[in-house]
Design an enzyme around this catalytic site. Structure first.
Site, PDB file in Angstrom:
ATOM      1  N   ARG A 133       0.851  -1.190   0.000  1.00  0.00           N
ATOM      2  CA  ARG A 133       0.000   0.000   0.000  1.00  0.00           C
ATOM      3  C   ARG A 133       0.886   1.239   0.000  1.00  0.00           C
ATOM      4  O   ARG A 133       1.964   1.242   0.589  1.00  0.00           O
ATOM      5  CB  ARG A 133      -0.902   0.027   1.234  1.00  0.00           C
ATOM      6  N   LYS A 174      -2.622  -1.377   8.556  1.00  0.00           N
ATOM      7  CA  LYS A 174      -4.083  -1.310   8.513  1.00  0.00           C
ATOM      8  C   LYS A 174      -4.736  -2.356   9.404  1.00  0.00           C
ATOM      9  O   LYS A 174      -5.678  -2.077  10.129  1.00  0.00           O
ATOM     10  CB  LYS A 174      -4.552  -1.470   7.064  1.00  0.00           C
ATOM     11  N   ARG A 260      -1.007  -1.367  -6.665  1.00  0.00           N
ATOM     12  CA  ARG A 260      -1.349  -2.541  -5.853  1.00  0.00           C
ATOM     13  C   ARG A 260      -2.363  -3.432  -6.578  1.00  0.00           C
ATOM     14  O   ARG A 260      -2.213  -4.657  -6.595  1.00  0.00           O
ATOM     15  CB  ARG A 260      -1.898  -2.063  -4.504  1.00  0.00           C
ATOM     16  N   HIS A 283      -4.015  -9.298   3.456  1.00  0.00           N
ATOM     17  CA  HIS A 283      -5.431  -9.380   3.798  1.00  0.00           C
ATOM     18  C   HIS A 283      -5.658 -10.454   4.853  1.00  0.00           C
ATOM     19  O   HIS A 283      -4.900 -11.421   4.946  1.00  0.00           O
ATOM     20  CB  HIS A 283      -6.260  -9.689   2.551  1.00  0.00           C
ATOM     21  N   TYR A 293     -10.688  -7.003  -4.703  1.00  0.00           N
ATOM     22  CA  TYR A 293     -10.065  -6.995  -6.028  1.00  0.00           C
ATOM     23  C   TYR A 293     -10.789  -7.925  -6.996  1.00  0.00           C
ATOM     24  O   TYR A 293     -10.170  -8.582  -7.816  1.00  0.00           O
ATOM     25  CB  TYR A 293      -8.592  -7.408  -5.908  1.00  0.00           C
TER      26      TYR A 293
END
Length: 320
Positions: A133, A174, A260, A283, A293
């Site tokens: 990211r 994140k 990304r 993830h 995605y």
């Protein structure tokens, strides 16, 4: 609403406070701010959301409903209202947002060539080849980079970067699973070695103006890169790519996030399993990768075919 903005967001990231303030001042307060809280009905909220759905995306609708919901919850906790009618209202489908895009392999190769003269060449190479990211790449530190690895241990440790930080106010990534260590292929190792030498020359040239941050990717005086400047530089590179015969691309439509999505798309096109891609991009599960995605992944569900092929074998040759 103003009470919630002033006191209900205490301790939040300044960017979060700014975003919520803009949403409230633009969409909530002008439409509903004059209503007495005890008179606010679920029908009022439904009509407000339906009207906003004509101009906002579903995600933006969810955000403004969340602002109103949290503000009314705060009012309930202070006995200013008996119930929260916002919780009775669902979010309608809004306008379709700008779809994310991904570079094809040919376009990605052209970007890497066009970026060679850019001061952010190393940044774009590492971003595109690791899927990091932008909020993880900009605060990457040299003490989280190992360009040598350790070939003498078993299993061998390759050159790698530790994605352990982000630009968030806490410095955390994140999510917990976003904290990951990624191997570097040779091209990325080479550009980072050059980047280290280049930064040394910048340090000397800047003299007393240099600010030592330990960051891998910096401005000419050592400070952290600004997101807007990175985006502008990417679009400059894409403008050069757009002049390459056979490549059609609109530079102003792209953002840094799409290096990304390109990483995900290129791996998926090469039949890399979704589970592996999910781990690489940090993830929590493959389901998140598939949802976020969906347009970049090329899923082929073949479990049943493999199992049935083992049971029945190949079909007999047709009779002549």
């Amino acid at each position: 609403m103003t009470d919630w903005l002033m006191y209900g967001l205490a301790g939040r990231d300044p960017a979060t406070v700014k975003t919520n303030t803009i949403l409230c001042n633009t969409h909530v307060i002008p439409a509903l701010g004059a209503r007495k809280l005890r008179d606010l009905s679920a029908d009022d909220v439904d009509r407000w959301l339906a009207d906003k759905a004509k101009a906002l995306s579903t995600r933006s609708l969810e955000a403004i409903r969340s602002c109103l919901n949290r503000a009314v919850k705060r009012a309930m906790a202070r006995d200013n209202v008996k119930r929260n009618v916002v919780e009775l209202c669902s979010v309608p489908t809004g306008r379709t947002g700008r779809p994310s895009k991904s570079l094809t392999l040919k376009q990605a190769e052209a970007v890497l060539v066009a970026a060679e003269d850019s001061p952010l060449y190393a940044y774009f190479v590492v971003s595109l080849l690791t899927g990091g990211r932008t909020e993880e790449m900009r605060p990457l530190r040299w003490d989280h980079v190992d360009l040598e690895g350790d070939p003498d241990v078993v299993p061998e440790i390759p050159p790698h970067i530790a994605v352990w930080r982000s630009v968030r106010s806490t410095g955390d990534t994140k999510t917990r699973k976003s904290r990951r260590t990624l191997a570097l292929l040779g091209r990325a190792v080479d550009v980072l070695k050059v980047q280290r030498e280049r930064q040394g020359r910048q340090r000397v040239a800047a003299g007393d103006e240099w600010q030592e941050t330990g960051l891998v990717f910096t401005s000419a005086v050592g400070t952290e890169l600004d997101a807007a400047n990175v985006r502008r530089e990417l679009r400059k590179i894409l403008a050069r790519v757009a002049r390459v015969p056979g490549i059609e691309i609109e530079p102003h439509e792209w953002t840094t996030r799409e290096t990304r999505t390109s990483f995900v798309s290129i791996l998926s096109d090469r039949s890399i399993p979704l589970e592996a891609i999910s781990r690489l991009v940090g993830h929590s599960s493959p389901a998140v990768t598939e949802e976020v995605y969906r347009k970049q992944t090329r899923l082929v569900i073949q479990t049943g075919a493999v199992a049935m092929d083992g049971i029945f074998g190949t079909s007999p040759p047709p009779k002549r």
